[in-house]
Design a protein around this motif. Sequence first.
Motif, PDB file in Angstrom:
ATOM      1  N   UNK A   1       0.786  -1.226   0.000  1.00  0.00           N
ATOM      2  CA  UNK A   1       0.000   0.000   0.000  1.00  0.00           C
ATOM      3  C   UNK A   1       0.821   1.280   0.000  1.00  0.00           C
ATOM      4  N   UNK A   2       2.138   1.182   0.132  1.00  0.00           N
ATOM      5  CA  UNK A   2       2.952   2.394   0.074  1.00  0.00           C
ATOM      6  C   UNK A   2       2.935   2.972  -1.338  1.00  0.00           C
ATOM      7  N   UNK A   3       2.823   4.288  -1.414  1.00  0.00           N
ATOM      8  CA  UNK A   3       2.755   4.971  -2.712  1.00  0.00           C
ATOM      9  C   UNK A   3       4.142   5.014  -3.336  1.00  0.00           C
ATOM     10  N   UNK A   4       4.350   4.405  -4.505  1.00  0.00           N
ATOM     11  CA  UNK A   4       5.675   4.418  -5.129  1.00  0.00           C
ATOM     12  C   UNK A   4       6.164   5.822  -5.480  1.00  0.00           C
ATOM     13  N   UNK A   5       5.242   6.762  -5.681  1.00  0.00           N
ATOM     14  CA  UNK A   5       5.676   8.144  -5.913  1.00  0.00           C
ATOM     15  C   UNK A   5       6.480   8.649  -4.725  1.00  0.00           C
ATOM     16  N   UNK A   6       6.062   8.306  -3.524  1.00  0.00           N
ATOM     17  CA  UNK A   6       6.776   8.724  -2.312  1.00  0.00           C
ATOM     18  C   UNK A   6       8.074   7.944  -2.131  1.00  0.00           C
ATOM     19  N   UNK A   7       7.952   6.623  -2.164  1.00  0.00           N
ATOM     20  CA  UNK A   7       9.114   5.807  -1.813  1.00  0.00           C
ATOM     21  C   UNK A   7      10.225   5.924  -2.849  1.00  0.00           C
TER      22      UNK A   7
ATOM     23  N   UNK B   1      -7.703   9.329  -5.769  1.00  0.00           N
ATOM     24  CA  UNK B   1      -7.703   8.045  -5.085  1.00  0.00           C
ATOM     25  C   UNK B   1      -7.616   6.876  -6.046  1.00  0.00           C
ATOM     26  N   UNK B   2      -8.331   6.962  -7.137  1.00  0.00           N
ATOM     27  CA  UNK B   2      -8.272   5.898  -8.139  1.00  0.00           C
ATOM     28  C   UNK B   2      -6.881   5.811  -8.769  1.00  0.00           C
ATOM     29  N   UNK B   3      -6.234   6.958  -8.959  1.00  0.00           N
ATOM     30  CA  UNK B   3      -4.865   6.961  -9.495  1.00  0.00           C
ATOM     31  C   UNK B   3      -3.909   6.299  -8.510  1.00  0.00           C
TER      32      UNK B   3
ATOM     33  N   UNK C   1      -4.605  12.308   2.112  1.00  0.00           N
ATOM     34  CA  UNK C   1      -4.216  13.561   1.442  1.00  0.00           C
ATOM     35  C   UNK C   1      -2.847  13.466   0.794  1.00  0.00           C
ATOM     36  N   UNK C   2      -1.924  12.746   1.431  1.00  0.00           N
ATOM     37  CA  UNK C   2      -0.576  12.646   0.866  1.00  0.00           C
ATOM     38  C   UNK C   2      -0.551  11.759  -0.379  1.00  0.00           C
ATOM     39  N   UNK C   3      -1.554  10.917  -0.552  1.00  0.00           N
ATOM     40  CA  UNK C   3      -1.714  10.173  -1.801  1.00  0.00           C
ATOM     41  C   UNK C   3      -2.365  11.066  -2.862  1.00  0.00           C
TER      42      UNK C   3
ATOM     43  N   UNK D   1       0.211  13.531  -4.303  1.00  0.00           N
ATOM     44  CA  UNK D   1       1.334  12.615  -4.165  1.00  0.00           C
ATOM     45  C   UNK D   1       2.684  13.234  -4.523  1.00  0.00           C
ATOM     46  N   UNK D   2       2.784  13.877  -5.669  1.00  0.00           N
ATOM     47  CA  UNK D   2       4.079  14.427  -6.090  1.00  0.00           C
ATOM     48  C   UNK D   2       4.483  15.623  -5.237  1.00  0.00           C
ATOM     49  N   UNK D   3       3.510  16.484  -4.930  1.00  0.00           N
ATOM     50  CA  UNK D   3       3.800  17.633  -4.072  1.00  0.00           C
ATOM     51  C   UNK D   3       4.279  17.170  -2.703  1.00  0.00           C
ATOM     52  N   UNK D   4       3.581  16.183  -2.155  1.00  0.00           N
ATOM     53  CA  UNK D   4       3.974  15.661  -0.846  1.00  0.00           C
ATOM     54  C   UNK D   4       5.344  14.997  -0.905  1.00  0.00           C
TER      55      UNK D   4
END
Length: 287
Positions: A48-54, A178-180, A268-270, A273-276
């Motif tokens: 469930x971790x967002x790959x954009x973040x990691x 959310x769907x993205x 919200x951080x999802x 995502x890129x801004x966060x």
Amino acid sequence: MSNVNLSETAPTRLQDIGGGVNLAYRYFGKEGAPPVLCFQHFTGTMNNFDPTHTNRLAQDRPVILVDYRGVGRSGGKMPDSMPATAADMIAFVKALGLKKIDLFAFSIGGMVAQQLVFDAPELVRRILLAGTGPSGGEGMQEFSREVMDIVNRPNSTEQERTLDLFFSKKSPSSYAAGQAWLTRIAARKQDREPEAKPQVGEAQLVALAKWGVIPATDRYGDLRKIKQRTLVVNGKNDIMVPTINSYILQQHLPDARLILYPDSGHGSHFQFSEEFAEEAARFFAGA
């Protein structure tokens, strides 16, 4: 590094933390800086971790994703208290031979992170808390009726329930984001973690109830013990961990900043995502 999707390709490993229990984890990213250890939400796994973040964080430093005891391929049973889960994470950090880490923790993970800092402050340099709250916070002894109605809704999929819990159904842009996010976290096709068993949710509900108990005196006094620089992040209307708790964290932690994203909720951080991801990278880059 930025063109390599490490979140898709990093192998899942197992680390013995004692007592015959192995925790499943993934370790990837650029060596040289303190690793960022990431804790997940209620019944969530490493999937469930967002790959954009990691992947963004991995450009600058090692990233460690870990599943709690009893979650995914981690052995044992999920503990029913934050101190017990934090003790597992402390044992995990020490078993990896790490002397100093940063923490990136979401939802129930943020509660585990706070407990870890209470119990082993010498291990932690900086803390990022997303969609979470303090012990004894507002509306945190149990989920609201709105949340439980979504969780227990018949004839709905896990994805549909997650969208309604993490994003604003009243906002087309929030729901689309959310769907993205669901598409992004499904991109890893091989070596995925199995979904959490019912015991995980049952134990975590008990742990949440204990965490939410309001003390008779000095309600937020423990937060003064967390001296590390902290970034608190949430959405404008978090129905899972009411947004007021993010403000309480910022007001009572000695060195905390607060970001509240508009038109958003628990995820919200999802949604941003890129801004966060850039905010998180800048935060962890600090001395």
